[in-house]
Write an enzyme that holds these catalytic residues in place. Structure first.
Site, short mmCIF file in Angstrom:
data_model
loop_
_atom_site.label_atom_id
_atom_site.label_comp_id
_atom_site.label_asym_id
_atom_site.label_seq_id
_atom_site.Cartn_x
_atom_site.Cartn_y
_atom_site.Cartn_z
N HIS A 1 0.86 -1.20 0.00
CA HIS A 1 0.00 0.00 0.00
C HIS A 1 0.88 1.24 0.00
CE1 HIS A 1 -3.20 2.78 1.13
NE2 HIS A 1 -4.04 1.82 0.74
N ASP B 1 -7.93 -5.27 -0.19
CA ASP B 1 -8.38 -6.16 -1.28
C ASP B 1 -8.00 -7.61 -1.05
OD1 ASP B 1 -7.60 -3.38 -3.27
OD2 ASP B 1 -9.60 -4.21 -3.00
C1 SDX Z 1 -6.23 0.02 -2.98
O1 SDX Z 1 -4.41 4.48 -1.98
C2 SDX Z 1 -5.39 3.87 -1.40
O2 SDX Z 1 -5.83 4.25 -0.33
C3 SDX Z 1 -5.96 2.70 -2.16
C4 SDX Z 1 -6.98 1.86 -1.41
C5 SDX Z 1 -8.26 2.61 -1.16
O3 SDX Z 1 -8.97 2.26 -0.20
O4 SDX Z 1 -8.60 3.50 -1.98
O5 SDX Z 1 -6.44 1.42 -0.18
C6 SDX Z 1 -7.37 0.61 -2.23
O6 SDX Z 1 -6.00 0.37 -4.10
C7 SDX Z 1 -5.34 -0.97 -2.26
C8 SDX Z 1 -4.12 -1.45 -3.14
C9 SDX Z 1 -4.60 -2.54 -4.08
N1 SDX Z 1 -3.54 -2.93 -5.02
C10 SDX Z 1 -2.89 -4.11 -4.92
O7 SDX Z 1 -3.09 -4.93 -4.03
C11 SDX Z 1 -1.91 -4.37 -6.06
C12 SDX Z 1 -0.59 -4.92 -5.48
N2 SDX Z 1 0.05 -3.84 -4.74
C13 SDX Z 1 1.04 -3.07 -5.43
O8 SDX Z 1 1.01 -3.01 -6.80
C14 SDX Z 1 1.54 -1.84 -4.68
O9 SDX Z 1 1.80 -2.24 -3.40
C15 SDX Z 1 0.65 -0.61 -4.67
C16 SDX Z 1 0.24 -0.21 -6.04
C17 SDX Z 1 -0.56 -0.84 -3.84
C18 SDX Z 1 1.47 0.51 -4.01
O10 SDX Z 1 2.47 0.82 -4.90
P1 SDX Z 1 3.64 1.88 -4.51
O11 SDX Z 1 3.33 2.60 -3.28
O12 SDX Z 1 3.91 2.68 -5.75
O13 SDX Z 1 4.82 0.94 -4.16
P2 SDX Z 1 5.86 0.39 -5.20
O14 SDX Z 1 5.17 -0.23 -6.39
O15 SDX Z 1 6.88 1.46 -5.45
O16 SDX Z 1 6.52 -0.80 -4.36
C19 SDX Z 1 7.61 -0.57 -3.50
C20 SDX Z 1 8.42 -1.88 -3.55
C21 SDX Z 1 8.82 -2.26 -4.98
O17 SDX Z 1 9.98 -3.07 -4.88
P3 SDX Z 1 11.46 -2.34 -5.03
O18 SDX Z 1 11.40 -1.53 -6.32
O19 SDX Z 1 11.62 -1.46 -3.81
O20 SDX Z 1 12.43 -3.47 -5.09
O21 SDX Z 1 7.61 -2.97 -3.09
C22 SDX Z 1 7.39 -3.89 -4.17
C23 SDX Z 1 7.71 -3.15 -5.45
O22 SDX Z 1 8.15 -4.06 -6.45
N3 SDX Z 1 5.98 -4.28 -4.11
C24 SDX Z 1 5.52 -5.51 -4.30
C25 SDX Z 1 4.15 -5.42 -4.10
N4 SDX Z 1 3.81 -4.17 -3.81
C26 SDX Z 1 4.95 -3.46 -3.82
N5 SDX Z 1 6.15 -6.68 -4.61
C27 SDX Z 1 5.35 -7.77 -4.73
N6 SDX Z 1 4.01 -7.77 -4.54
C28 SDX Z 1 3.38 -6.61 -4.23
N7 SDX Z 1 2.06 -6.60 -4.04
#
Ligand code: SDX
Length: 432
Positions: free
Chosen positions: A310, A367
Site C-alpha cells: 500500500h 483487497d
Molecule cells: C487500494 O491508496 C489507497 O488508499 C488505495 C486503497 C483505497 O482504499 O482506496 O487502499 C485501495 O487500491 C489498495 C491497493 C490494491 N492494489 C494491490 O493490491 C496491487 C498490489 N500492490 C502493489 O502493486 C503496490 O503495493 C501498490 C500499487 C498498492 C502501491 O504501490 P507503490 O506505493 O507505488 O509501491 P511500489 O510499487 O513502489 O513498491 C515498493 C516496492 C517495490 O519493490 P522495489 O522496487 O523497492 O524493489 O515494493 C514492491 C515493489 O516491487 N511491491 C511488491 C508489491 N507491492 C509493492 N512486490 C510484490 N508484490 C506486491 N504486491
C-alpha cells in the site's frame, strides 16, 4: 506533534536564495511545508511522481496513519463503525463529518430509498452494450449518462449538488445490479422501498420475477460491513481523480464516472478481482503458494502478490484485519468452507516471515480478503470492483462536495520537468 511543538517554517536554500517556507500542522500533528509561493519566488517546482509526498488539499473527512495502521472517518475509528454503525449512517458521517441525529438519519434514509429508480430510458443504455462487457465500464458509462438526466444551465447551486449527491448514492446500487443482470441476460429487478440499502442490493442482484426472494440478513449485514470499510480513504487514486475532474467545474456525475474508471485499475480497486484470480490459480495447481511467492519477489516475473502492499499503510491495513475475521464469521454463519481462504492465509504467513516483504513493509490491504467474502455472498468476481465502487461512492461524493465548498481550491494543474529536445528549426520533409 502538537501545533506548539511544530516548527513555524522550513528553510530552503536554492542557489544563492534562502527561503523560509511556512509549515502547516494537521489536527493529528502531521506537518506540511507550504510551497504555494515556491515557483513565483524561485522559479523552481518540486518533483514527486505519484504524489506520495504531496498534500493536494486540506480535508476534514478521513484520517489515515499508515505507520500505525489507523483509519478514522471524521474522528471515528473504523473498528467502532464496523462494529456499531451501518452504511447509510456512515454515508451521512462522511458527507457531514458528523453522526446524524435519529431524525436526520430517518429523513436521509427515506431520501436515499426514494431515489433508487433509474429513468426508464436509461435502461436502454445497458442493452446497447455487449453482455460480456466488464461491469466497471458499464457503470462508468451509466453514471456519466446520469448527468444527461439532471443537467442544469449555469453554475450548480449547493441545493442542486446535494440533490445530485443523494441521487448518485441512491442509484449506484441499481446501476450496479442492472449491469450484472444485463451480463447474465436476466430481467432487471426494480428496487424495493421496503428493504434496507444492502438488502435492496441483494434483491436487485439475485431476485427474479419468477419467484419470491428474501435477502438473507446475515449476507446483508456482511455486505453492509464491506461497504462501510470501503467508504472513504482520503486522497487515493480514484478520489483524487474525482476531485481533479470536479476542479474544472465538471458536474458530480462526470467526476464520479472518472473515479469509477480510475478505481477499475488492478493496482487500485481492481486488485480484489485479481486476488481471487491469483488464489484460484494456486488452488488449481498452476503453481504452489511458495512458488508463487518466489515469483512475486522477482521484478520482471510479471507476478505481483495482489492484495498486498500500500502507498500509505506500512503496517497491516486495519480494514484487512477486520475483513480477515469477517471471512471466518461469514463462512461459519453460512456453513461454508472455502479453500481460497486457506491459500490466502498461507500466502500471508509466507509473506509476513519473508524478508522481501518485511523490508518493503508489505502487508495485506483491503483487497486481500474482501474477495473471499464477496464470493461467499454469491457475488461474481467481475462484480467485486463494482461493489468497491458502491462502497466508495459516499467518499467520492463527500470529497467532491468538500472541494466545491473550499474557497482556497483551484483547478488542478500540476507542472512537469521538461526533458525533451531544446529549440530547433523546422525542415521540409524533402530535406529530412
Ligand atoms: C487500494 O491508496 C489507497 O488508499 C488505495 C486503497 C483505497 O482504499 O482506496 O487502499 C485501495 O487500491 C489498495 C491497493 C490494491 N492494489 C494491490 O493490491 C496491487 C498490489 N500492490 C502493489 O502493486 C503496490 O503495493 C501498490 C500499487 C498498492 C502501491 O504501490 P507503490 O506505493 O507505488 O509501491 P511500489 O510499487 O513502489 O513498491 C515498493 C516496492 C517495490 O519493490 P522495489 O522496487 O523497492 O524493489 O515494493 C514492491 C515493489 O516491487 N511491491 C511488491 C508489491 N507491492 C509493492 N512486490 C510484490 N508484490 C506486491 N504486491
Amino acid at each position: 506533534m502538537t501545533k506548539k511543538q511544530a516548527p513555524k517554517t522550513a528553510k530552503l536554500i536554492i542557489g544563492d536564495q534562502e527561503l523560509d517556507l511556512p509549515v502547516m500542522v494537521g489536527s493529528e500533528g502531521e506537518l506540511a511545508i507550504d510551497i504555494t509561493k515556491l515557483r513565483s519566488t524561485t522559479g523552481a517546482v518540486t518533483f514527486d511522481p505519484g504524489l506520495g509526498n504531496t498534500g493536494a488539499c486540506t480535508s476534514k473527512i478521513t484520517f489515515l496513519d499508515g505507520e500505525q495502521g489507523i483509519l478514522r472517518y471524521a474522528g471515528y475509528p473504523i473498528e467502532e463503525l464496523a462494529q456499531q454503525s451501518n452504511f447509510v449512517e456512515v454515508m451521512w458521517l462522511l458527507l457531514h463529518q458528523d453522526l446524524p441525529s435519529s431524525t436526520q438519519l430517518e429523513q436521509f434514509n427515506h431520501d436515499v430509498t426514494h431515489h433508487t429508480m433509474l429513468h426508464e430510458d436509461l435502461k436502454r443504455l445497458f442493452a446497447s452494450l455487449p453482455k460480456a462487457g466488464h461491469p466497471m465500464a458499464v457503470c462508468a458509462a451509466a453514471v456519466g449518462a446520469l448527468s444527461t438526466y439532471y443537467q442544469k444551465a449555469g453554475p450548480q447551486t449547493a441545493e442542486q449538488n446535494w440533490s445530485d449527491a443523494v441521487r448518485l448514492l441512491a442509484k449506484m446500487p441499481t446501476i450496479a445490479a442492472y449491469s450484472f443482470k444485463h451480463s447474465i441476460g436476466q430481467p432487471f429487478m426494480y428496487p424495493r422501498n421496503d428493504l434496507s440499502y444492502s438488502s435492496n442490493i441483494l434483491h436487485m442482484m439475485f431476485a427474479t420475477p419468477c419467484g419470491k426472494y428474501e435477502p438473507n440478513p446475515v449476507i446483508a449485514r456482511a455486505l453492509d460491513l464491506l461497504l462501510i470499510l470501503h467508504a472513504d480513504h482520503e486522497q487515493n487514486c480514484s478520489t483524487s481523480t474525482v476531485r481533479t475532474v470536479g476542479s474544472s467545474g465538471a458536474n458530480l456525475f462526470a467526476s464520479v464516472s472518472a473515479g469509477i474508471s480510475a478505481l477499475w485499475g488492478p493496482l487500485h480497486g481492481g486488485a480484489n478481482e485479481a486476488v481471487i484470480d491469483m488464489l484460484t490459480s494456486i488452488r488449481d495447481g498452476e503453481r504452489s503458494a511458495r512458488q508463487f511467492m518466489d515469483l512475486a519477489k522477482q521484478k520482471n516475473s510479471g507476478v505481483r502478490l495482489m492484495g498486498f502492499g500500500h502507498r500509505v499503510y506500512k503496517n497491516y491495513d486495519p480494514r484487512a484485519l477486520i475483513l480477515k475475521q469477517a471471512c471466518y464469521d461469514v463462512l461459519a454463519e453460512l456453513g461454508r468452507k472455502d479453500p481460497l481462504l486457506d491459500i490466502a492465509l498461507e500466502l500471508e504467513q509466507i509473506a509476513l516471515s519473508d524478508n522481501y516483504f518485511i523490508e518493503r513493509k508489505l502487508y495485506p490491504n483491503v483487497d486481500f480478503y474482501s474477495g473471499i467474502i464477496y464470493k461467499a455472498l454469491g457475488i461474481p468476481s467481475d462484480m467485486f470492483t463494482v461493489f468497491f465502487a458502491i462502497g466508495r461512492m459516499p467518499g467520492w461524493v463527500a470529497q467532491w462536495l468538500e472541494y466545491q465548498g473550499d474557497s482556497a481550491a483551484r483547478i488542478t494543474r500540476p507542472r512537469q520537468i521538461y526533458m525533451g529536445p531544446n529549440k530547433r528549426t523546422y525542415t521540409d520533409v524533402s530535406k529530412r
